[in-house]
Write an enzyme that holds these catalytic residues in place. Structure first.
Site, short mmCIF file in Angstrom:
data_model
loop_
_atom_site.label_atom_id
_atom_site.label_comp_id
_atom_site.label_asym_id
_atom_site.label_seq_id
_atom_site.Cartn_x
_atom_site.Cartn_y
_atom_site.Cartn_z
N GLU A 75 0.80 -1.23 0.00
CA GLU A 75 0.00 0.00 0.00
C GLU A 75 0.83 1.28 0.00
OE1 GLU A 75 -2.90 -0.13 3.13
OE2 GLU A 75 -4.12 -1.63 2.13
N ASN A 96 -5.33 -5.11 -1.96
CA ASN A 96 -6.05 -5.03 -0.69
C ASN A 96 -7.34 -4.27 -0.96
OD1 ASN A 96 -3.64 -6.09 0.23
ND2 ASN A 96 -2.94 -4.20 1.19
N TYR A 125 -15.13 0.01 3.60
CA TYR A 125 -14.64 1.39 3.57
C TYR A 125 -15.23 2.18 2.41
CZ TYR A 125 -11.04 -0.03 6.92
OH TYR A 125 -10.37 -0.49 8.03
N TRP A 180 -8.07 -10.83 5.72
CA TRP A 180 -7.49 -9.87 6.67
C TRP A 180 -8.42 -9.75 7.86
CZ3 TRP A 180 -2.70 -8.24 6.81
CH2 TRP A 180 -2.37 -7.22 7.69
N LYS A 192 -10.70 -6.81 12.66
CA LYS A 192 -11.09 -7.62 11.50
C LYS A 192 -10.78 -9.11 11.64
CE LYS A 192 -10.69 -3.85 8.14
NZ LYS A 192 -10.26 -2.80 9.10
#
Length: 742
Positions: A382, A436, A442, A516, A537
Site C-alpha cells: 500500500e 487489498n 470502507y 485480513w 477484522k
C-alpha cells in the site's frame, strides 16, 4: 549457542537524541532505576504506548577458554538498536524485525564480569521502515538474544544475521534436485587447510550426499529424484549438515532444514507448486498476541499454527514484516505456502529509505532462503497511499531487481491499495500482484469486488492477480437480524465473507486470497466499533480464545475435518417470532431440530440458512446434526430487542470526504502548498506554527502525535478520535492549518 534471555535490567530514557548516541556517556541515566526483566520483553502497554528510547543492561561473567570467537546474536530488536559491550560501541541495526549478529570477541573480558548495554528506540525515523502503518511498533528486545561461541575460524554469523551458510534449492526440468551452497567464513585462513564437509539427509534421515571441499568455495550438489516438498500433501524436509574442518579438526557446525519444490505463477492460470495447480486459500496474521504483544513465545506460535491448520488454510501471509524463525519453521513442517515481506508501507524520495529497505529485504531473503514454505517475497504494501511518482517506480524496481539477484526461484510480489489504477506501473514491476480491497466496508458495495477484479484482469490479462487483504471489523458484543455495514456485528462480518469470498474463489485467474486478518491485532491509533487499540477484522479474538462465526465459514470452505457449527450462538436474545438459523459445516446434509420440529437441507457451499424458524417465548434449544457430528445453541425469545446488541457511533459524521462534492471545492479546502489535515503527522510535527495550532485544538492529540511519531495522515488519526472531536471542530482545524504555507 547460549540463550541470554534471563537476568536483564531495563530503563526508559525518554525521547533522547538517539542518533547522537555514539558512546555510553552520551546518555545520562540513573543506573539505580533499572527494573529487572527477562526476555522476550517489550516496554509497550495499552495504558502507556510509550514511544522513545530505552536501555537494557546485562552483566555476566564469560568463562570461556582463550582462542574462541564470540558472537552476540539478536533475533530482533525494535526498531533502532545500538549495542555496547564493556562501554564500547560494537554496532547498530536499523529495522525492528530481522536478526543481526555482532562479533564481540575483542571487546570481551574472559573470566571477568562483562557489561552489555543495548539502547533501543521505537519512534518513527525517516530512514527506517515502517514509516507508517495500521499496526503498533512496540519496542524492546522482544525476541531471543544469544551468545554463539566458535573457534576463530568459523562460519560467519555476522553475515546479514545468517548462520554463515546460504543454501538455495531448486528442481531442474528433469526433476533433479539442486542444492547451491554459499559459505561465508571468518578468521585467518592463510597457510591453513580449511575444508567444509557437507552431508544431505533425506526425510527418512538417510545420508544421500556426502562431500568435502575447500571451506570458502561455493558448491553445487544434485539429488536425483528427490522427495518433493508438496505443501500440505507432503511437507518433505531434507537436512543439510555442514562441518568446517581446520587443520584436520572440526571447528564449527551448522544444520539447516531444506526442501525441494518449484513454483510458477501465471496471469490466466494462477499458482503452481511442482507443476500442479494450487489455489491459495490463505489467512494473514501479525506477530503480536494479547498481553505479551510483540514478545510472543513458542506456545503462542504453536497456538497460531493450530488455528491455521484447523481452519484448513493452505497458505499464510506473514505480514507486514519478517516474522520469527520458528514461525517459518512451523510453516515448513506443516506444508503452508508463505508470503513473506518487508515493512515497506511508505516510500519517500529519501535515498536512506530505499537503502534501509534494501537492507531489510536482503536480511529477510538471506536469513530465510532455505525455507521451502516461502514462495513469495513481498517488496511493498500500500505504498501508493501517499501518491505515486516516477521515483517510487524506480525504487520498487530496484527492490524487485534485488530479489532476482538474491533468489531467482521464488516469486517477487507486492500488495497494492485499491486506488492504484489498473495501468499503474506498480502493477508491472513484480512477478505477482496482490490487491487489498474493502468494497462494502470502507467504500462501495460488496458486489463491487467482482467488477473490480474483472476489469483489472481485462486490462492486465498477463498480470497474476491475488487478493492480499479483505475483511471487516467485528465486535462480538453486537448482533443484528438485519446486519449492515458499520454496525460491527458478528452477523455482518459473516455476511461479508459469505458474499465476497465466493467472488474471488470462483475466478480461475485469481491465484489466491488472504483473509485480513486471522486475529484481531494491536493498532494503538484505533478506536473503532467499541474496541480500543485493536484492528477488529480478525476471525479470532486478540487473546485467541474465541473463534468468530466467520472463522467457521472458512473452515467449512477449506477443512477436511468434519464438523458442524451453529452460527450466531452469541446472539442469544431474539425479539422476532421467526428467525433464520445459519449452520456452517463441510458436510453435504444437515438436520435441524427446534422445539420438536425437524428441518432438513442439502448444501455444497458449506452454509445452511434455515429461514422462518419459529421461536416460542423463553428458551429455545436448537440442535444441528449431520451424521455423528452435531452442535447445539440456545436462543431466548424476548418481548423487546436487546439494546446492548446495537453499536451507537458517538460521532458518525466525521468523514473528510463529506466536506466537498467536486474537485473545485476540494481544492479550496486543501490548497496546494498549504498545510491541512491531509498532511502526515510527521510533517506537521516539524512545523512549529502548525503544532501550536494542534496544541490549541487538543492537547491529547498533540501529546499522541509526539509520542507516536506516526507518518499517518492527520485526518486518519482524527477519525480514531471520534469520541473526543466533532466534525465541525475538524473543519475549523483544517481551516486554520491551511493558512500556513509549506
Amino acid at each position: 549457542m547460549e540463550c541470554m534471555n534471563l537476568g536483564w535490567e531495563f530503563l526508559k530514557l525518554g525521547q533522547v537524541d538517539f542518533d547522537q548516541i555514539d558512546c555510553v556517556e552520551a546518555v545520562s541515566f540513573d543506573r539505580n532505576l533499572f527494573e529487572k526483566v527477562d526476555l522476550p520483553h517489550t516496554w509497550y502497554s495499552e495504558e502507556n504506548p510509550y514511544k522513545g528510547s530505552g536501555v537494557y543492561r546485562k552483566r555476566m561473567v564469560l568463562s570461556y577458554e582463550e582462542g574462541k570467537r564470540i558472537f552476540l546474536n539478536f533475533q530482533a530488536a525494535d526498531r533502532w538498536c545500538k549495542v555496547f559491550v564493556n562501554r564500547c560501541l560494537i554496532g547498530e541495526h536499523k529495522g525492528g524485525y530481522s536478526a543481526f549478529t555482532f562479533d564481540i570477541t575483542k571487546y570481551c573480558k574472559l573470566g571477568e564480569e562483562n557489561e552489555f548495554l543495548v539502547f533501543l528506540d521505537n519512534r518513527s525515523w525517516e530512514e527506517i521502515s515502517p514509516l507508517t502503518g495500521d499496526f503498533t511498533v512496540f519496542g524492546g528486545l522482544y525476541r531471543d538474544v544469544n551468545l554463539i561461541l566458535t573457534e576463530k575460524i568459523c562460519f560467519d554469523r555476522s553475515y546479514y544475521g545468517t548462520s554463515g551458510l546460504i543454501v538455495r534449492t531448486d528442481v531442474l526440468e528433469d526433476g533433479t534436485g539442486e542444492i547451491r551452497i554459499e559459505p561465508h567464513l571468518c578468521g585467518d585462513k592463510e597457510g591453513k587447510t580449511v575444508l567444509a564437509k557437507y552431508q544431505v539427509l533425506s526425510p527418512k534421515k538417510e545420508i544421500v550426499i556426502c562431500l568435502t571441499q575447500e571451506g570458502d568455495h561455493t558448491c553445487r550438489v544434485e539429488i536425483p529424484n528427490p522427495v518433493l516438498w508438496k505443501g500440505k500433501k507432503k511437507a518433505a524436509l531434507y537436512t543439510l549438515r555442514a562441518e568446517l574442518i581446520a587443520e584436520g579438526r572440526t571447528v564449527d557446525r551448522v544444520e539447516l532444514k531444506i526442501g525441494f519444490r518449484s513454483v510458477f505463477i501465471d496471469g490466466e492460470r494462477g499458482f503452481f507448486l511442482n507443476g500442479e495447480h494450487e489455489k491459495l486459500h490463505g489467512v494473514a496474521k501479525h506477530q503480536d498476541y494479547d498481553q505479551v504483544f510483540g514478545a510472543a513465545r513458542q506456545e503462542h506460535w504453536d497456538q497460531d499454527m493450530r488455528d491455521i491448520l484447523e481452519i484448513g488454510a493452505n497458505s499464510v501471509r506473514l505480514s507486514h514484516y519478517q516474522h520469527p524463525q520458528k514461525m517459518y519453521e512451523l510453516c515448513d513442517e506443516n506444508g503452508l505456502i508463505v508470503w513473506a515481506e518487508i515493512p515497506m508501507l511508505q516510500m519517500t524520495e529519501d535515498r536512506k529509505v530505499f537503502d534501509n529497505a534494501c537492507s531489510q529485504l536482503t536480511e529477510l531473503i538471506l536469513q530465510n532462503i532455505h525455507h521451502p514454505s516461502i514462495c513469495f517475497w513481498g517488496v511493498q504494501n500500500e505504498i501508493a497511499m501517499f501518491g505515486e511518482s516516477r521515483k517510487m517506480y524506480e525504487q520498487i524496481k530496484g527492490l524487485a531487481d534485488l530479489v532476482k539477484r538474491l533468489d531467482k526461484s521464488r516469486i517477487c510480489s507486492c500488495a497494492n491499495l485499491y486506488t492504484v489504477k489498473n495501468d499503474s506501473p506498480l502493477n508491472k514491476l513484480t512477478q505477482a500482484v496482490g490487491y487489498n480491497i474493502y468494497f462494502g466496508w470502507y467504500y462501495g458495495e460488496m458486489k463491487d469486488s467482482e467488477a473490480f477484479v474483472e476489469q483489472f484482469h481485462k486490462d492486465n490479462p498477463d498480470v497474476p492477480l491475488g487478493i492480499t487483504e479483505y475483511g471487516v471489523d467485528c465486535n462480538l458484543a453486537f448482533h443484528s437480524e438485519e446486519p449492515k455495514v458499520k454496525d460491527y456485528s458478528e452477523e455482518f462480518q459473516a455476511l461479508y465473507h459469505e458474499t465476497v469470498y465466493p467472488i474471488f474463489r470462483d475466478k480461475e485467474y485469481i491465484w489466491g486470497t488472504y483473509v485480513w486478518n486471522l486475529y484481531n491485532f494491536s493498532s494503538e491509533i484505533r478506536d473503532e466499533g467499541g474496541i480500543l487499540h485493536q484492528n477488529g477484522k480478525g476471525l479470532i479474538t486478540y487473546d485467541r480464545k474465541i473463534k468468530k462465526d466467520a472463522y467457521y465459514y472458512y473452515k467449512a470452505q477449506w477443512s477436511q475435518e468434519p464438523f458442524v457449527k451453529i452460527a450466531q450462538s452469541r446472539f442469544v436474545k431474539r425479539a422476532k417470532e421467526k428467525i433464520c438459523v445459519t449452520v456452517y459445516s463441510n458436510q453435504r446434509e444437515m438436520t435441524l431440530y427446534v422445539n420438536g420440529d425437524c428441518f432438513q437441507a442439502h448444501s455444497k457451499e458449506g452454509v445452511y440458512h434455515f429461514d422462518g424458524i419459529s421461536l416460542r417465548m423463553g428458551e429455545n434449544v436448537v440442535l444441528a446434526v449431520s451424521g455423528q457430528w452435531r452442535d447445539e445453541a440456545v436462543f431466548y425469545r424476548v418481548a423487546e430487542a436487546e439494546s446492548s446488541y446495537v453499536f451507537v457511533d458517538p460521532n458518525p459524521g466525521l468523514n473528510v470526504k463529506n466536506w466537498f462534492t467536486d474537485a473545485v471545492e476540494e481544492e479550496k479546502l486543501f490548497p496546494k502548498g498549504r498545510f491541512s489535515v491531509r498532511d502526515s503527522c510527521k510533517d506537521i510535527l516539524e512545523q512549529d506554527e502548525a503544532m501550536a495550532i494542534i496544541e490549541e485544538f487538543s492537547l491529547v492529540l498533540a501529546r499522541q502525535m509526539r509520542q507516536r511519531q506516526t507518518s499517518l495522515p492527520l485526518e486518519q488519526v482524527l477519525r480514531y478520535m471520534k469520541k473526543e472531536v466533532t466534525d465541525e471542530q475538524c473543519r475549523e482545524l483544517n481551516k486554520r492549518l491551511t493558512k500556513i504555507a509549506k
